[in-house]
Structure formats: structure tokens, C-alpha cells
Design an enzyme around this catalytic site. Sequence first.
Site, mmCIF file in Angstrom:
data_model
loop_
_atom_site.group_PDB
_atom_site.id
_atom_site.type_symbol
_atom_site.label_atom_id
_atom_site.label_comp_id
_atom_site.label_asym_id
_atom_site.label_seq_id
_atom_site.Cartn_x
_atom_site.Cartn_y
_atom_site.Cartn_z
ATOM 1 N N GLU A 1 -3.861 -9.224 -2.022
ATOM 2 C CA GLU A 1 -3.905 -8.716 -3.394
ATOM 3 C C GLU A 1 -2.559 -9.008 -4.057
ATOM 4 O O GLU A 1 -1.557 -8.361 -3.753
ATOM 5 C CB GLU A 1 -4.170 -7.202 -3.368
ATOM 6 C CG GLU A 1 -4.063 -6.501 -4.704
ATOM 7 C CD GLU A 1 -4.004 -4.987 -4.554
ATOM 8 O OE1 GLU A 1 -3.355 -4.340 -5.397
ATOM 9 O OE2 GLU A 1 -4.596 -4.448 -3.601
ATOM 10 N N ARG B 1 2.528 -7.296 -11.292
ATOM 11 C CA ARG B 1 3.782 -6.608 -11.610
ATOM 12 C C ARG B 1 4.888 -7.591 -11.975
ATOM 13 O O ARG B 1 5.973 -7.176 -12.380
ATOM 14 C CB ARG B 1 4.240 -5.769 -10.411
ATOM 15 C CG ARG B 1 3.277 -4.694 -9.982
ATOM 16 C CD ARG B 1 3.786 -3.941 -8.770
ATOM 17 N NE ARG B 1 2.737 -3.140 -8.150
ATOM 18 C CZ ARG B 1 2.901 -2.460 -7.022
ATOM 19 N NH1 ARG B 1 4.065 -2.490 -6.397
ATOM 20 N NH2 ARG B 1 1.902 -1.762 -6.518
ATOM 21 N N LYS C 1 -10.649 2.300 -4.632
ATOM 22 C CA LYS C 1 -9.274 2.484 -4.180
ATOM 23 C C LYS C 1 -8.905 3.962 -4.343
ATOM 24 O O LYS C 1 -9.393 4.641 -5.259
ATOM 25 C CB LYS C 1 -8.346 1.605 -5.026
ATOM 26 C CG LYS C 1 -6.871 1.717 -4.676
ATOM 27 C CD LYS C 1 -6.062 0.701 -5.475
ATOM 28 C CE LYS C 1 -4.584 0.787 -5.125
ATOM 29 N NZ LYS C 1 -3.808 -0.316 -5.741
#
Length: 209
Positions: free
Chosen positions: A40, A44, A128
Amino acid sequence: MDVLAKMAESGIVPVVVLEKAEDAVPTAKAMLKGGVGVMEITFRTAAAADCIRAVASEVPEMIVGAGTVINLEQCKLAVECGAKFIVSPGYDEETVAWCCENNIPVTPGCATPTEIMMALKHGLKVVKFFPANVYGGLKALKALSGPFVGLKFIPTGGVNPENMAEFFAAPFIHAVGGSWVCKKEDIAAHKFDLITSLCAAAHDAALRV
């Protein structure tokens, strides 16, 4: 390709923060060598889109997805770059709806029963749970799994080598998320052998349960 099945097979979904696009491919190869076939790449950093594109193009055996996706614009960009799945820190209805309409696996962050029920309306079977250590960890997940039979979680935040075996042993855990197998500083220092060994240890721990 069943992305969710591949996540369960790997045991861990590494949360990868890449500052430079040229580090993406060697990082992906190091993870594969350790038995982890999903990664993943988080949105960011400014390099995220290029990193996803590089892995999707040059390491096709790695299932690369996009993480920290907080809006539909980022989601669409990630998919255009080759992302095979989308991970969000929270629940965004627009993003989840678009992914479901376009058959893109999505695991939104769901920490409350209300968010879980919203995800279930779209037929999601895996969500999640973030940040897991702040929202009660395994104790909270066990409580949530009671009313939501069959739902699986990917806890992220606070999972580490010391407690990962406890998470793997729980029947409501699909996989765990974490960055300890691919720390940003290890990637920057090109410690790819270390990344391989850390991925192998996590993968082996998942297989033992």
C-alpha cells in the site's frame, strides 16, 4: 486476481511511504522476496503517484494499491496510475461508491458501528480499523465482530512484531497493516535485505496461525 485473497495470503499489507520514485521498484521486489505480494503506497508524499505507476509497470507480480486516500480525486489518480486497490484512513462515501461501481477493491477506515454499517450497504466484507491502538485494539475488534458476523478487519496502527501473532490468531482479522516491515528510513538507506527479512518474519507469523 482476487486482491482481498492476496492480502490474506500475505498476512500483512505493508504501509509504504516513498519519498523517491526510484525507490519504489526495489522496495516492491524486496517485499516479494519476503513472501509479501501486496503493498500500500501512501498518498502522503508527492512521489506517490509515480511510485504506484512504476511498480504497476515494472513489477506486475506485486499487487500495488494506494493508501491514505482521502478523496475521490486522489482515488481516481491512483487507479489511473495502476493501483489495484484503495485504502482510506476513514470512510468517504463518494470514494467507496465510485470504487464499488468500478469494481476496485476498497478498504475504508471504519472505527464505529455506524461507519461499518455504511460500508456494509456497499457490500464490503473487509474494512480497515485505524488507528487500532487508539480505538481499543483487539478488544474493540472482538466487540465489533459480534454484531457484524462475517466482517473481517485490517487493523493498522499499533500492530508490531511483539503483538502481531495475537492479531493473526483472531478469526475476524483478514490481515494487518503496518510500516515496521518497510520503515521510511530503511527505504531511504536502501536496506532492502532488511525489508525482505522483516516481511518474511511477518508472513511466516501469519502462516503459523
